[in-house]
Design an enzyme around this catalytic site. Structure first.
Site, mmCIF file in Angstrom:
data_model
loop_
_atom_site.group_PDB
_atom_site.id
_atom_site.type_symbol
_atom_site.label_atom_id
_atom_site.label_comp_id
_atom_site.label_asym_id
_atom_site.label_seq_id
_atom_site.Cartn_x
_atom_site.Cartn_y
_atom_site.Cartn_z
ATOM 1 N N HIS A 140 -7.285 7.985 2.447
ATOM 2 C CA HIS A 140 -6.499 8.735 3.760
ATOM 3 C C HIS A 140 -7.344 10.056 3.812
ATOM 4 C CE1 HIS A 140 -2.869 6.437 2.503
ATOM 5 N NE2 HIS A 140 -2.948 6.125 3.756
ATOM 6 N N ARG A 156 0.779 -1.223 0.140
ATOM 7 C CA ARG A 156 0.066 -0.293 0.047
ATOM 8 C C ARG A 156 0.871 1.335 0.068
ATOM 9 N NH1 ARG A 156 -4.766 2.381 1.400
ATOM 10 N NH2 ARG A 156 -4.877 3.750 2.975
ATOM 11 N N TYR A 213 2.534 7.982 4.383
ATOM 12 C CA TYR A 213 2.611 6.637 3.559
ATOM 13 C C TYR A 213 3.428 6.827 2.186
ATOM 14 C CZ TYR A 213 -0.697 3.459 5.532
ATOM 15 O OH TYR A 213 -1.202 2.681 6.551
#
Length: 368
Positions: A320, A297, A329
């Site tokens: 998100h 991811r 991320y």
């Protein structure tokens, strides 16, 4: 008014009766202790702040954790339930013998320090304290067992650890997919391809159903997500290819709507494909160390940013809810940014040449 009587066992029982309050009693070893308790209880009743602490004195943390796991934990997601049971076992093993009133901020701080000294990660300890804190909040607000305050609120929790920045190189991706495809069950390789193409979480892929996927419009509807808000994910050609292959699986049960299905459990319910064992074999066979499925991811989000998508576009795909989490991320490779900078430099240089092209050089001024 307080009444003190000596029991047949030689202990002193104090009973406090006051109009408007339930009768309260407690047995002590000495008469002095019984008098002190009775005086303190009467004073709290007079000030309107009395709270019966007996239930909290009798209830151990181990018993409170068992009640929490049976009443509160089942209301959460399955993945959260499994994680909470692991954290609860550790708390119960270390502090389970304490009564709830005996767990003070000093006890909680000492537990935190022991865990950190045993090389437990800051995130692990932080999440354990978060579970303990929520248990006390439930005990105070819902169970009403005689606790005044949450001891965890007076304790400094460890700061979150550094975000993982593990990226998947092209060579590792090739080896990983090759190792996954060599397994008897093809679903692991398809899940890996789908995760890299869509930035979906593993649980979202496991819960994906045929009715949620529209290959003609190239969209997938995720109904059950981590933040409890559904979202529609656009599908790339690689994602469509992976989903089409999974949908055409010849061994798919007729009564199963899951795209990535597993075997029925003991209760006869069929859940999503359990990729864990296959993932361990694939990473071992590929010779890849320190790679988790969730890192795919991270990799997918970073690739979306490198493709030039804006933050809002990436967040709409990944789900998100804050730019701060999206940044945790996103891990961009410096070497990839060099190529983009070179491209920008080239275009800038070309624009500069166009600006000056056709402009005649000034004639040098000469003196007579």
């Amino acid at each position: 008014m307080a009444t003190l009587t000596k029991t047949s066992a030689g202990r002193w029982k104090a009973v406090v009766r006051r109009q408007g309050w339930p009768t309260s009693s407690k047995t002590w070893r000495t008469k002095r202790d019984a008098e002190d308790w009775a005086r303190r209880t009467e004073d709290e009743m007079a000030r309107g702040v009395y709270q019966n602490r007996a239930p909290a004195e009798r209830l151990t943390l181990s018993s409170a954790i068992d009640r929490y796991l049976s009443e509160v934990t089942p209301t959460k997601k399955e993945s959260t339930q499994a994680a909470e049971k692991v954290k609860a076992r550790k708390l119960s093993a270390d502090l389970g013998q304490y009564s709830l009133v005996a767990i003070t901020p000093d006890v909680v701080a000492a537990y935190r320090d022991r865990q950190l000294a045993n090389n437990k990660s800051r995130d692990t300890v932080r999440l354990q304290l978060a579970l303990l804190s929520h248990l006390f909040e439930i005990a105070i607000k819902e169970w009403r067992i005689g606790i005044w305050s949450n001891p965890c609120r007076a304790v400094r929790t460890p700061k979150p650890g550094k975000a993982r920045d593990r990226r998947l190189s092209s060579d590792e991706e090739r080896k990983l997919l090759s190792a996954a495809q060599s397994q008897s069950n093809p679903m692991l390789g398809l899940m890996i391809r789908l995760a890299l193409a869509t930035a979906m979480r593993a649980g979202e892929i496991q819960r994906l159903r045929r009715c949620d996927v529209d290959l003609n419009r190239r969209t997938a509807l995720l109904r059950d997500t981590k933040n409890n808000q559904s979202r529609t994910v656009p599908l790339t050609t690689n994602a469509v290819r992976a989903l089409r292959t999974a949908l055409d699986n010849p061994v798919r049960p007729i009564d199963c709507d899951l795209i990535f299905f597993g075997e029925p459990g003991r209760e006869g319910i069929r859940r999503g494909f359990q990729y864990g064992p296959g993932w361990k074999r694939a990473t071992r066979d590929a010779g890849i160390a320190d790679l988790r499925f969730h890192d795919l991811r991270h990799e997918a989000v970073s690739r979306l940013v490198e493709m030039g998508l804006g933050d809002q576009e990436v967040a709409a795909i990944s789900g998100h809810k804050s730019m701060q989490m999206l940044q945790r991320y996103t891990h961009l490779r410096a070497e990839d940014l060099v190529h983009r900078l070179d491209a920008l430099d080239s275009s800038t240089a070309a624009d500069a040449d166009n600006d000056y092209r056709g402009v005649e050089a000034p004639i040098a001024e000469t003196r007579p």
